[in-house]
Design a protein around this motif. Structure first.
Motif, PDB file in Angstrom:
ATOM      1  N   TYR A  94     -25.897  40.379  10.527  1.00  0.00           N
ATOM      2  CA  TYR A  94     -25.824  40.510   9.072  1.00  0.00           C
ATOM      3  C   TYR A  94     -27.211  40.871   8.559  1.00  0.00           C
ATOM      4  O   TYR A  94     -28.163  40.150   8.817  1.00  0.00           O
ATOM      5  CB  TYR A  94     -25.391  39.189   8.434  1.00  0.00           C
ATOM      6  N   ASN A  95     -27.307  41.969   7.851  1.00  0.00           N
ATOM      7  CA  ASN A  95     -28.576  42.364   7.247  1.00  0.00           C
ATOM      8  C   ASN A  95     -28.548  42.036   5.766  1.00  0.00           C
ATOM      9  O   ASN A  95     -27.701  42.538   5.042  1.00  0.00           O
ATOM     10  CB  ASN A  95     -28.790  43.873   7.408  1.00  0.00           C
ATOM     11  N   LEU A  96     -29.460  41.200   5.337  1.00  0.00           N
ATOM     12  CA  LEU A  96     -29.467  40.783   3.934  1.00  0.00           C
ATOM     13  C   LEU A  96     -30.737  41.270   3.247  1.00  0.00           C
ATOM     14  O   LEU A  96     -31.751  41.530   3.879  1.00  0.00           O
ATOM     15  CB  LEU A  96     -29.399  39.261   3.813  1.00  0.00           C
ATOM     16  N   TRP A  97     -30.643  41.359   1.947  1.00  0.00           N
ATOM     17  CA  TRP A  97     -31.786  41.802   1.146  1.00  0.00           C
ATOM     18  C   TRP A  97     -31.817  40.954  -0.116  1.00  0.00           C
ATOM     19  O   TRP A  97     -30.778  40.703  -0.726  1.00  0.00           O
ATOM     20  CB  TRP A  97     -31.629  43.286   0.810  1.00  0.00           C
ATOM     21  N   SER A  98     -32.998  40.530  -0.469  1.00  0.00           N
ATOM     22  CA  SER A  98     -33.145  39.765  -1.704  1.00  0.00           C
ATOM     23  C   SER A  98     -33.742  40.670  -2.767  1.00  0.00           C
ATOM     24  O   SER A  98     -34.853  41.164  -2.619  1.00  0.00           O
ATOM     25  CB  SER A  98     -34.055  38.569  -1.444  1.00  0.00           C
ATOM     26  N   LEU A  99     -32.973  40.908  -3.828  1.00  0.00           N
ATOM     27  CA  LEU A  99     -33.461  41.804  -4.884  1.00  0.00           C
ATOM     28  C   LEU A  99     -34.668  41.203  -5.594  1.00  0.00           C
ATOM     29  O   LEU A  99     -35.555  41.908  -6.042  1.00  0.00           O
ATOM     30  CB  LEU A  99     -32.354  42.069  -5.904  1.00  0.00           C
ATOM     31  N   LYS A 100     -34.668  39.862  -5.672  1.00  0.00           N
ATOM     32  CA  LYS A 100     -35.738  39.195  -6.407  1.00  0.00           C
ATOM     33  C   LYS A 100     -37.040  39.237  -5.597  1.00  0.00           C
ATOM     34  O   LYS A 100     -38.097  39.586  -6.120  1.00  0.00           O
ATOM     35  CB  LYS A 100     -35.312  37.755  -6.660  1.00  0.00           C
ATOM     36  N   ASN A 101     -36.941  38.892  -4.323  1.00  0.00           N
ATOM     37  CA  ASN A 101     -38.163  38.786  -3.514  1.00  0.00           C
ATOM     38  C   ASN A 101     -38.481  40.053  -2.738  1.00  0.00           C
ATOM     39  O   ASN A 101     -39.520  40.122  -2.088  1.00  0.00           O
ATOM     40  CB  ASN A 101     -38.016  37.640  -2.514  1.00  0.00           C
ATOM     41  N   LYS A 102     -37.571  41.023  -2.769  1.00  0.00           N
ATOM     42  CA  LYS A 102     -37.739  42.260  -2.002  1.00  0.00           C
ATOM     43  C   LYS A 102     -38.015  41.947  -0.538  1.00  0.00           C
ATOM     44  O   LYS A 102     -39.032  42.340   0.038  1.00  0.00           O
ATOM     45  CB  LYS A 102     -38.857  43.115  -2.603  1.00  0.00           C
ATOM     46  N   PHE A 103     -37.130  41.190   0.049  1.00  0.00           N
ATOM     47  CA  PHE A 103     -37.344  40.729   1.410  1.00  0.00           C
ATOM     48  C   PHE A 103     -36.062  40.912   2.219  1.00  0.00           C
ATOM     49  O   PHE A 103     -34.971  40.715   1.714  1.00  0.00           O
ATOM     50  CB  PHE A 103     -37.749  39.247   1.383  1.00  0.00           C
ATOM     51  N   ARG A 104     -36.252  41.290   3.472  1.00  0.00           N
ATOM     52  CA  ARG A 104     -35.113  41.470   4.376  1.00  0.00           C
ATOM     53  C   ARG A 104     -34.959  40.291   5.303  1.00  0.00           C
ATOM     54  O   ARG A 104     -35.954  39.695   5.736  1.00  0.00           O
ATOM     55  CB  ARG A 104     -35.342  42.705   5.241  1.00  0.00           C
TER      56      ARG A 104
END
Lengths: 168, 413, 165
Positions: A73-83
């Motif tokens: 699962y590849n996730l991305w945090s819009l707030k922290n800009k982190f993968r």
């Protein structure tokens, strides 16, 4: 950011985190497959981490005795800009993984694709059927034991179909 | 009638819709099959719509008509050999795909292209972004009933393709990037052609804008149509211009700067409305920003080599292969066995014209990828048609389908 | 050889065979059915767009309905799933009909030697002209179109299926 994620996950899911690794600056966390929905839900709903964007789900066939398949699962945090990459291992004897469609609706087609290519079933998926290959196709093409050139005759061409029916 | 329903059910291939169809004894709802061969589906997407009069009750997209098994092919060839296959994924912008794939491979090998190569990559990426958006603009305008724009956009696109012809040697499927750089240096003739193009292009684009921006038919067919709110867009996993038209300022060129994007000055157009018109404006503004980027790059273009000097990963120069022993060995090893990357897995994504194009590579230490997964933007973007299909008018479907801008080559892989 | 036009200007009439007259009309107004599947479809669009302008050869009228066209251009990789659709479209076209296999994927499977791709559409469809290239440049497709025109000029009937006629 990395330390925060590991710390938070360790507090809540200490026993379900199998392995944490880093390669080329990318964080990978291996989770027990029973807990994947809970972990995902936590990662999405936590205000600080906020992994609200699902980038991708895919399968990997390691072609070995134990834990043959993996779902990534590849996730991305819009707030922290982190993968962040989550991974669960699936044994060939029990090819069922809980579906995360309840967490992100984007997971719907990605899970269908993984099912189509590897035959990994997702329990709780609303509409689990093949996405690329025809419905009546019997094999799972991205498994390592499936030949690149396919199995001749597994999908009939238009003309061949008719010949078959004429002969009975 | 029974037979007909059976056939429809069979073609839909899903069990839960069966019950729904059978609950409609008078047959007031109609099944409409659009595609896979249909001018409005832009490729071989098949849409099965359930209609109640003019309104869509349910929409089922079906993919796989262009599934060519790229991921399986990738497992059976070296990293460099797979490069031409990336051209044919998002075939409206082959150069962006080349760069995206090579950046992922370079990340795995742990090398970086020289500055000049990076600038060339940015220039060509942005030009292919313009060419991709031009095809989108032309076909989208055609979908909603304006044929002239199509002709004008293709005229401009041909100019970009002839630039590619000069710079890369091929007009369409370029395969221009290499591990650690680009295939050959950009010539003065190429730079001159690019300069000429970016000087004229804004004027030509303005002409298209004049045809559309105040065109009542165009506005009425796009304004407020196909609304996607911010939350929905994030939930479905939209990316690229579609996401930015819904008010989410996510652009990987700014968020995770790759190549030399952090040295350049450009803006990310974001619109809040989330309808087809907003998606039109986002793409239009993006083209203007791309022109800005190309202009800066040409001014800043440094001199130097265009390929990294990493004998274990990059192919040596042809002249040296013919004259020097060591280079010959490297060339032989790289061509036959494809280098020796470390064991591990990497994911690298770039902002393609369609959205986030990512490559996830699992390496087992050999020159062949153990697993290569393409995260294609079109695949996730088409999901929008299913989730948001309900309750819209049938004739708006064409515009919505067109405004999302998908390419089946990369959606089906 | 077709129609002699030298009489028209001087005397205002011409003599020809009816069959040749029909062939002349037929070859200069081929209506293509653009079956754009993948990358080749974009080059096919360029083939109809301003720079290459196929209107010069009378084939600018791209019909998206198979019932109104007499030339099928199969542009792009045909997968097994798509093969049934391609055949169905071909069957819907009225006779006489010609087929151009555009690009190497369509002709032989090309670079896709994989489980999903048909290795050449001539396995289930009669093909008159093969156009090479991946994708072919628009000039090459125009060349293919001219080849079809030549076939008509010579009076060669379009290829037919050996299995089901």
């Amino acid at each position: 950011m990395k330390d925060k994620i590991i710390e938070k996950l360790n507090n809540l899911f200490k026993e379900d985190i199998v392995e944490v690794s880093e390669f080329r600056g990318e964080l990978t966390i291996v989770v027990k497959k029973e807990k994947i929905v809970d972990v995902c839900k936590f990662l999405k709903e936590d205000q600080e981490l906020a992994f609200d964007y699902l980038v991708d789900i895919c399968g990997v066939d390691y072609f070995r005795e134990k834990d043959r398949f993996a779902v990534v699962y590849n996730l991305w945090s819009l707030k922290n800009k982190f993968r962040l990459r989550l991974k669960v291992f699936v044994d060939e004897s029990d090819l069922v993984v809980p579906s995360v469609t309840s967490v992100w609706s984007a997971a719907n087609w990605h899970e269908r694709e993984t099912f189509d290519m590897f035959g990994i079933k997702f329990s709780g998926h609303p509409d689990l059927r093949r996405i690329y290959m025809p419905e009546d196709f019997e094999y799972y093409p991205l498994r390592k034991d499936f030949p690149l050139q396919g199995i001749p005759g597994s999908i009939p061409l238009p003309g061949q179909e008719k010949i078959k029916t004429q002969r009975g | 009638m029974e037979e007909k329903i059976d056939k429809i059910v069979e073609s839909l291939g899903r069990r839960n819709i069966e019950a729904e169809i059978r609950q409609d004894p008078l047959g007031t709802e109609m099944i409409l099959n659009v595609g896979p061969q249909h001018p409005a589906t832009h490729g071989v997407l098949r849409l099965v719509l359930k209609l109640d009069g003019e309104y869509i009750v349910d929409a089922v997209p079906e993919l796989g008509y262009l599934h060519r098994g790229k991921e399986k092919i990738a497992e059976n060839m070296t990293f460099l050999e797979f490069l031409p296959h990336t051209d044919r994924m998002d075939y409206l912008a082959p150069l962006s795909n080349n760069t995206a794939y090579m950046l992922a491979v370079e990340k795995l090998f742990g090398i970086e292209a020289p500055k000049r190569a990076q600038y060339i990559r940015v220039i060509l990426n942005e030009l292919s972004r313009i060419s991709s958006h031009l095809v989108w603009l032309g076909t989208f305008a055609m979908d909603v009933g304006a044929l002239t724009v199509f002709m004008w956009c293709f005229r401009e696109r041909e100019k970009i393709l002839s630039i590619f012809d000069i710079v890369t040697g091929v007009r369409f499927t370029t395969s221009y990037a290499r591990i650690g750089g680009v295939a050959q240096d950009i010539t003065d003739e190429g730079i001159h052609a690019i300069k000429e193009f970016i000087d004229n292009f804004p004027k030509e684009l303005e002409q298209c804008e004049k045809l559309l921006n105040k065109n009542r038919i165009f506005i009425e067919r796009t304004d407020g149509i196909g609304m996607i709110t911010k939350e929905q867009a994030i939930d479905i996993g939209l990316s690229g211009p579609n996401l930015r038209a819904s008010g989410v300022p996510r652009d990987l060129r700014k968020d995770e700067p790759y190549l030399v994007y952090n040295e350049l000055d450009f803006d990310i157009p974001v619109y809040e409305e989330g309808d087809c018109l907003a998606r039109y404006y986002v793409r239009l503004d993006e083209m203007k920003e791309s022109v800005k980027i190309v202009r800066q790059c040409i001014e800043k273009l440094p001199s130097g080599p265009v390929k990294a000097d990493e004998p274990k990963a990059t192919l040596p120069k042809k002249e040296k292969v013919y004259t020097k022993m060591e280079e010959l060995i490297h060339d032989f090893i790289l061509t036959n066995f494809g280098g020796t990357p470390p064991v591990g897995e990497v994911y690298h994504a770039v902002e393609n014209p369609k959205g986030e194009l990512g490559f996830y590579i699992v390496s087992d230490g050999t020159g062949y990828p153990w697993r290569l997964k393409v995260r294609s933007p079109s695949f996730t973007n088409i999901q929008e048609l299913k989730v948001r299909g309900k309750g819209n008018r049938r004739d708006d479907m064409v515009g919505r389908r067109g405004s999302i801008d998908t390419v089946m080559g990369e959606a089906d892989k | 050889m077709g129609i002699n036009t030298f009489n028209i200007e001087e005397q205002g009439f011409l003599t020809t065979k009816l069959s040749e007259f029909i062939r002349w009309a037929q070859r200069n107004s081929l209506w293509p059915m653009p079956l754009g599947i993948s990358c080749c479809a974009i080059e096919m669009m360029a083939f109809a767009a301003p720079k290459y302008d196929v209107a010069r050869f009378g084939s600018e009228f791209l019909r998206f309905s198979p019932r109104q066209s007499d030339l099928l251009i199969v542009a792009g990789t045909v997968t097994y799933k798509m093969a049934r659709v391609v055949r169905k479209i071909y069957d819907q076209m009225p006779d006489p009909k010609w087929v151009i296999a555009m690009g190497v994927c369509t002709s032989t499977g090309g670079m896709y030697r994989s489980y999903a791709v048909v290795q050449g559409i001539d396995q289930f469809l009669p093909v008159d002209v093969y156009v090479s290239g991946c994708p072919p440049r628009p000039e090459n497709l125009i060349n293919g179109l001219l080849k079809i025109q030549e076939l008509i000029k010579k009076g060669v009937p379009p290829k037919r299926d050996p299995i089901f006629i």
